[in-house]
Design an enzyme around this catalytic site. Structure first.
Site, PDB file in Angstrom:
ATOM      1  CG  ASN A   7      -1.849   1.186   1.275  1.00 25.18           C
ATOM      2  OD1 ASN A   7      -1.471   2.306   0.900  1.00 25.18           O
ATOM      3  ND2 ASN A   7      -3.073   0.985   1.736  1.00 25.18           N
ATOM      4  CD  GLU A  34      -4.886   4.204   1.002  1.00 24.53           C
ATOM      5  OE1 GLU A  34      -5.520   5.275   1.058  1.00 24.53           O
ATOM      6  OE2 GLU A  34      -4.192   3.764   1.937  1.00 24.53           O
ATOM      7  CG  ASP A 149      -4.566  -2.018   3.518  1.00 21.10           C
ATOM      8  OD1 ASP A 149      -4.938  -2.694   4.508  1.00 21.10           O
ATOM      9  OD2 ASP A 149      -4.519  -0.779   3.527  1.00 21.10           O
ATOM     10  CG  ASN A 151      -7.998  -1.315   5.910  1.00 19.01           C
ATOM     11  OD1 ASN A 151      -7.196  -0.779   6.671  1.00 19.01           O
ATOM     12  ND2 ASN A 151      -8.326  -0.786   4.737  1.00 19.01           N
ATOM     13  CG  ASP A 220      -0.423  -4.213   4.437  1.00 20.25           C
ATOM     14  OD1 ASP A 220      -0.971  -3.618   3.494  1.00 20.25           O
ATOM     15  OD2 ASP A 220      -0.108  -3.660   5.519  1.00 20.25           O
ATOM     16  CG  ASP A 249       0.027   4.895   6.062  1.00 16.04           C
ATOM     17  OD1 ASP A 249       0.135   4.343   4.949  1.00 16.04           O
ATOM     18  OD2 ASP A 249      -1.004   5.518   6.395  1.00 16.04           O
ATOM     19  CG  HIS A 250       0.181   0.226   4.530  1.00 13.96           C
ATOM     20  ND1 HIS A 250      -0.613  -0.839   4.894  1.00 13.96           N
ATOM     21  CD2 HIS A 250      -0.626   1.318   4.578  1.00 13.96           C
ATOM     22  CE1 HIS A 250      -1.832  -0.421   5.147  1.00 13.96           C
ATOM     23  NE2 HIS A 250      -1.883   0.881   4.968  1.00 13.96           N
TER      24      HIS A 250
END
Length: 259
Positions: A7, A34, A149, A151, A220, A249-250
């Site tokens: 991501n 993303e 991802d 989530n 992930d 941030d990943h």
């Protein structure tokens, strides 16, 4: 064949960081989430110059998924089946052929917050559609994977501080149960098949020094059909790239297949 999921949190902001990681890690296939770009805005030439074939399913400013592959991509489809009115760009599929054909599914599962509420309802219904697609992949009896991802924080050991996530859509009991229903169809969760125990994360918030405190979560994932699981030779998380300039941030999670 090395396959990674990453991501990137915006291709415009992170195209150089992504390019640098590709040069260093040398994945044969990268499934991206993303990208936050329409298809025509994706800087495909940058990656084609590195020898990657590029397929995208973009959306302006939000979501968006892509596949970069050093192998030709065949039978590319976009959008998770089951809801023709769903306009969010969260799913892309293609077949890659190395020594053996592998069906690749790149996904960006809805966050679902705030929960409960309409966004969480969408997450739950999306996971039901994902389960239906997973069942179809199993029925094909061919090597396939669903990576991205999710989530989803599957277990308490997948969060540094699980008590902070109790009411979050990523960790709600309904979310984890839906994830387990997919796994229990016969999928292998690649990372946990190789590595056990706490302390392994793929996401750290930008706020409150989460990275410096290692206050992370593992959301992930790569889920493999039995045929793909039999081909797996390695798996890991490229945690160190979080120290780079303008990081996502990943961080990437990758597997190696004898394919």
């Amino acid at each position: 064949m090395k396959i990674a999921t990453f991501n990137i949190n915006g291709i415009k902001a992170r195209h150089q960081a992504l390019s640098d990681w590709l040069d260093e890690a040398q994945p044969d296939v990268a499934l991206l989430q993303e990208i936050k770009s329409v298809d025509e805005g994706f800087p495909r030439e940058m990656f084609e110059d590195k020898g990657y074939n590029v397929e995208t399913h973009g959306q302006k400013g939000f979501n968006g998924v892509a596949i970069l592959s050093k192998y030709p991509l065949e039978d590319v489809t976009r959008g998770l089946p089951g809801d023709d009115e769903d306009e969010q760009a969260r799913w892309i599929e293609a077949t890659v052929v190395g020594k053996r054909a592998v069906r690749l599914c790149g996904l960006y599962l809805p966050n679902g917050n705030p929960a409960p509420g309409p966004k969480y309802d969408y997450k739950v219904s999306w996971m039901e559609r994902l389960k239906a697609r997973a069942e179809a992949l199993l029925e094909s009896e061919e090597p396939a994977l669903m990576a991205g991802d999710y989530n989803v924080i599957p277990q308490s050991e997948d969060a540094a501080k699980p008590e902070q996530w109790t009411d979050d859509a990523l960790y709600r009991p309904e979310t984890r149960a839906a994830f387990r229903r997919i796994l229990n169809l016969g999928f292998t969760e690649a990372f946990r098949a190789r590595v056990q125990g706490p302390g392994h994360y793929s996401f750290w918030d930008y706020q409150a020094g989460a990275w410096q405190k290692n206050n992370g979560i593992r959301i992930d994932h790569l889920l493999l059909t039995p045929q793909a699981a039999d081909m797996m030779t390695g798996c890991g998380i490229d945690k160190e790239i979080r120290d780079r300039e303008k990081p996502s941030d990943h961080v990437p999670v990758w597997i190696e297949l004898d394919a």
